[in-house]
Design a protein around this motif. Structure first.
Motif, PDB file in Angstrom:
ATOM      1  N   VAL A 309       9.612  -0.427   2.943  1.00  0.00           N
ATOM      2  CA  VAL A 309       8.450  -0.652   3.000  1.00  0.00           C
ATOM      3  C   VAL A 309       8.058  -1.614   3.886  1.00  0.00           C
ATOM      4  CG1 VAL A 309       6.130  -1.559   1.829  1.00  0.00           C
ATOM      5  CG2 VAL A 309       7.651  -0.037   0.482  1.00  0.00           C
ATOM      6  N   ALA A 310       8.713  -2.682   4.159  1.00  0.00           N
ATOM      7  CA  ALA A 310       8.437  -3.618   5.265  1.00  0.00           C
ATOM      8  C   ALA A 310       8.451  -3.011   6.602  1.00  0.00           C
ATOM      9  CB  ALA A 310       9.429  -4.696   4.940  1.00  0.00           C
ATOM     10  N   LEU A 311       9.520  -2.398   6.704  1.00  0.00           N
ATOM     11  CA  LEU A 311       9.759  -1.484   8.120  1.00  0.00           C
ATOM     12  C   LEU A 311       8.794  -0.604   8.298  1.00  0.00           C
ATOM     13  CD1 LEU A 311      13.668  -0.985   8.160  1.00  0.00           C
ATOM     14  CD2 LEU A 311      12.215  -2.429   9.731  1.00  0.00           C
ATOM     15  N   ALA A 312       8.217   0.108   7.071  1.00  0.00           N
ATOM     16  CA  ALA A 312       7.129   1.206   7.643  1.00  0.00           C
ATOM     17  C   ALA A 312       5.981   0.433   8.014  1.00  0.00           C
ATOM     18  CB  ALA A 312       7.008   2.017   6.099  1.00  0.00           C
ATOM     19  N   LYS A 313       5.634  -0.531   7.383  1.00  0.00           N
ATOM     20  CA  LYS A 313       4.655  -1.335   7.464  1.00  0.00           C
ATOM     21  C   LYS A 313       4.386  -1.891   9.089  1.00  0.00           C
ATOM     22  CE  LYS A 313       2.838  -3.017   3.027  1.00  0.00           C
ATOM     23  NZ  LYS A 313       1.434  -2.820   2.707  1.00  0.00           N
TER      24      LYS A 313
END
Ligand code: ZN
Length: 329
Positions: A309-313
């Motif tokens: 999720v962090a990477l996608a954000k």
């Protein structure tokens, strides 16, 4: 290797990154007092992976990911002189945590985050690595004071101690120093902010060649204005997405002329903001701050999100900043 960041809408992070398995193992060793070569190599590997992710996603200014710090206050308390750490304190039903206890005069006894900054800088492929420090006001607010009985004295001693760390970092080339003060928006009264301003003067006096930053999040950001505008800092890093950019109205009201690091993705939600949604946030920031003074970043540290999720954000954030930059060109 040198990396030239864009002159507008630089992308960055607040600091922390989801913990890699190596970091979780290191926390266990640290709890047992085993801070030998195995501990160090686990922290190094976790830091290397955080730095790689930050670079690969395309950030302009990165951080070390805070893989050594399980708790932002306890970590500094363990490294500074004068603190003890309490046993588990029950704060809520079955929620327990350890709390720093000030048991003696607070002093700087050795480097705290210097080593991780230095290591991250060596593998950052020329990108600047921002330093993040837990600020004196927040450290005091989140500790039991059994020694001073006078917040001002304790907070200024904390500032003196952190100043020594900052001097070492700046001496070695650190260009972005961020002091995290989340307690500002939850507790600070007017008199507290006066003490905090003194503390910032101690930490940053004479350091004109570095970017002096404070990160503040959640709670009542409006309490800080206008006092915060007089602080000796170049950049204010705020949580804005989660509170629907409400604080921007205040910045407009006070003719804000510092740099602003704008939170454009919510770290309290796993929903991935679409690129257009992030663009909308950046455009709101641009209504108040010039593009060369506007930094684009998540609301707060990323440690509570999953890595995916962090990477996608971050990916969508970097894309959005790039798009707006192209439109401005
Ligand atoms: Zn924060």
């Amino acid at each position: 290797m040198s990396y030239r960041p864009p002159d507008k809408l630089k992308t960055t992070v607040v600091g922390s990154y989801p913990y890699f398995s190596e970091a979780l193992k290191a926390f266990q060793l640290r709890k047992k007092g085993q801070r030998g070569p195995e501990y160090e190599s686990l922290v190094k590997e976790a830091t290397r992976r955080a730095v790689e992710d930050y670079i690969n996603v395309g950030l302009d200014i990165i951080a070390d990911g805070e893989q050594r710090r399980e708790d932002m206050a306890v970590f500094f308390a363990e490294e500074l002189g004068g603190f003890e750490i309490s046993d588990l304190v029950r704060i809520f039903d079955n929620v327990y945590f350890r709390k720093p206890v000030i048991a003696d005069r607070i002093t700087w006894i050795h480097e705290i985050v210097f080593g991780d900054w230095k290591y991250a800088s060596g593998i950052s492929r020329g990108r600047p690595v921002k330093v993040t420090l837990t600020g004196p006001y927040t450290m005091y607010s989140w500790s039991f004071d059994k020694f001073y009985g006078d917040p001002r004295k304790a907070i200024l001693d904390l500032a003196e101690a952190l100043r020594k760390e900052i001097e070492a970092l700046v001496g070695a080339g650190a260009a972005y120093i961020q002091v995290d003060e989340p307690a500002f928006s939850t507790r600070a009264e007017k008199s507290d902010l006066e003490i905090a301003e003194e503390a910032f003067e101690i930490m940053f006096e004479g350091l004109d060649n570095v970017k002096r930053i404070t990160h503040i999040c959640y709670g009542k950001l409006e309490r800080l204005f206008p006092a915060i505008l007089d602080f000796p800092i170049d950049q204010i890093d705020l949580e804005t997405k989660n509170s629907n950019y409400k604080v921007l109205d205040l910045l407009r009201e006070y003719s804000f002329d510092k740099e602003l690091a704008l939170g454009v993705v919510d770290v309290h939600s796993s929903r991935i903001e679409a690129v257009d949604e992030v663009i909308e946030g950046i455009l709101r920031g641009l209504e108040v701050v010039r593009p060369d003074k506007l930094y684009v970043k998540p609301d707060c540290g990323l440690k509570r999100l999953s890595r995916e999720v962090a990477l996608a954000k971050l990916e969508n954030m970097v894309k959005a900043a790039k798009k707006v930059r192209e439109e401005l060109a």
